[in-house]
Design a protein around this motif. Structure first.
Motif, PDB file in Angstrom:
ATOM      1  N   LYS A   3     110.425  56.888  64.051  1.00  0.00           N
ATOM      2  CA  LYS A   3     109.721  56.425  64.729  1.00  0.00           C
ATOM      3  C   LYS A   3     108.240  56.990  64.380  1.00  0.00           C
ATOM      4  O   LYS A   3     107.145  56.616  64.309  1.00  0.00           O
ATOM      5  N   THR A  48     110.063  49.798  73.813  1.00  0.00           N
ATOM      6  CA  THR A  48     111.691  49.726  74.916  1.00  0.00           C
ATOM      7  C   THR A  48     112.787  49.257  75.504  1.00  0.00           C
ATOM      8  O   THR A  48     112.367  47.613  75.138  1.00  0.00           O
ATOM      9  N   ASP A  54     105.466  52.632  75.215  1.00  0.00           N
ATOM     10  CA  ASP A  54     105.743  54.121  75.583  1.00  0.00           C
ATOM     11  C   ASP A  54     107.702  54.863  74.379  1.00  0.00           C
ATOM     12  O   ASP A  54     108.194  55.819  74.637  1.00  0.00           O
ATOM     13  N   GLU A  56     107.564  56.958  72.014  1.00  0.00           N
ATOM     14  CA  GLU A  56     108.323  58.462  72.341  1.00  0.00           C
ATOM     15  C   GLU A  56     109.206  58.419  73.007  1.00  0.00           C
ATOM     16  O   GLU A  56     109.344  60.032  72.529  1.00  0.00           O
ATOM     17  N   ALA A  57     108.942  58.173  73.741  1.00  0.00           N
ATOM     18  CA  ALA A  57     109.863  58.715  75.460  1.00  0.00           C
ATOM     19  C   ALA A  57     111.188  58.503  75.129  1.00  0.00           C
ATOM     20  O   ALA A  57     112.706  58.811  75.885  1.00  0.00           O
ATOM     21  N   LEU A  58     111.217  57.250  73.791  1.00  0.00           N
ATOM     22  CA  LEU A  58     113.251  57.054  73.923  1.00  0.00           C
ATOM     23  C   LEU A  58     113.754  58.718  72.962  1.00  0.00           C
ATOM     24  O   LEU A  58     113.109  58.695  72.008  1.00  0.00           O
ATOM     25  N   GLU A  60     116.781  60.663  70.608  1.00  0.00           N
ATOM     26  CA  GLU A  60     116.326  60.817  69.698  1.00  0.00           C
ATOM     27  C   GLU A  60     117.490  59.326  68.321  1.00  0.00           C
ATOM     28  O   GLU A  60     116.644  58.953  67.361  1.00  0.00           O
TER      29      GLU A  60
END
Length: 256
Positions: A3, A48, A54, A56-58, A60
């Motif tokens: 990401k 997503t 967003d 970044e909320a996924l 790792e």
């Protein structure tokens, strides 16, 4: 997928340019790194699994879902790109959430992208030119046709949903632009007179339509392989991930 490779951009404007086409202008500092000749190339929007932006909320170990769209215009001074989306709603979220996002996004929203990716340029030394596209490939055709020599001659055939979806094109005077709403691209293309000399062909559309046109250009008209770009941008009823697999299988069968 890393990401950290994402480029973050902001929606500057969103406008409905025709009943079935939405134009989004994106801006971001990272766009200053794009090459000057990226118009007609592509970016990958990052979502997503639920269609959100967003990433970044996924977790790792969860990869963003990518959806590919054309860079219609690039303004390096303003660090902006224009991206056109066909307006459509499907029952399958996977087949339609990029279009859903484009139809609902507003100025100030943000999204992550990857790219740019570049596609094969036309051979501008050819005697004449034949360009073909449906609405998904119209942004790319719009960018590529602007780069033709001013004395270029030939055809540009575009299939749209209805006459209200016809857009102005910055085409050389010698390029006859034909819009079709009822006939298939293949039927419209094959009715046109084949001109003398070496043709340079650019063709992008739905998968089955692409295969019919490939048969015509490559096998019937024997256009030189170095003078032809032909690609499918989507397949009816199939998500982008499924289409990618089908394209790979088709390329292997073609020996590409």
């Amino acid at each position: 997928m890393n990401k950290l490779s994402a480029k973050h951009v902001t929606v500057i404007s969103s406008q409905t340019v025709t009943p079935n086409m939405q134009r989004i202008t994106l801006q971001g500092d990272a766009l200053a790194e794009f090459p000057a000749d990226c118009e007609g190339g592509y970016i990958k929007l990052m979502f997503t699994p639920s269609g959100g932006t967003d990433i970044e909320a996924l977790p790792e170990d969860e990869r963003p879902i990518l959806r590919t769209y054309t860079i219609r215009r690039f303004d390096i001074d303003k660090q902006q790109i224009e991206v056109d989306f066909v307006r459509h709603i499907t029952e399958s979220l996977q087949c339609g959430f990029a279009a859903r996002w484009a139809m609902s996004t507003q100025a100030g929203d943000s999204i992550s992208i990857r790219g740019p990716g570049l596609i094969q340029n036309m051979n501008t030394d050819a005697d004449w030119f034949f360009m073909t596209a449906d609405m998904t490939a119209l942004p790319a055709l719009s960018a590529k046709i602007r780069k033709l020599p001013q004395d270029a001659k030939g055809y540009a055939v575009i299939k749209v949903e209805n006459e209200q979806d016809i857009q102005p094109l910055d085409a050389p005077n010698g390029i006859e632009v034909k819009w079709t709403t009822e006939e298939t691209l293949h039927d419209t293309v094959t009715q046109l007179e084949w001109l003398e000399g070496d043709a340079s062909v650019w063709c992008a559309c739905e998968f089955d339509s692409m295969r019919a046109l490939r048969q015509y250009f490559r096998n019937e008209k024997q256009v030189k392989r170095e003078n032809i770009y032909i690609s499918s941008y989507w397949k009816l009823g199939v998500s982008e991930d499924g289409h990618k697999t089908i394209k790979q299988q088709d390329a292997e069968e073609q020996g590409a």
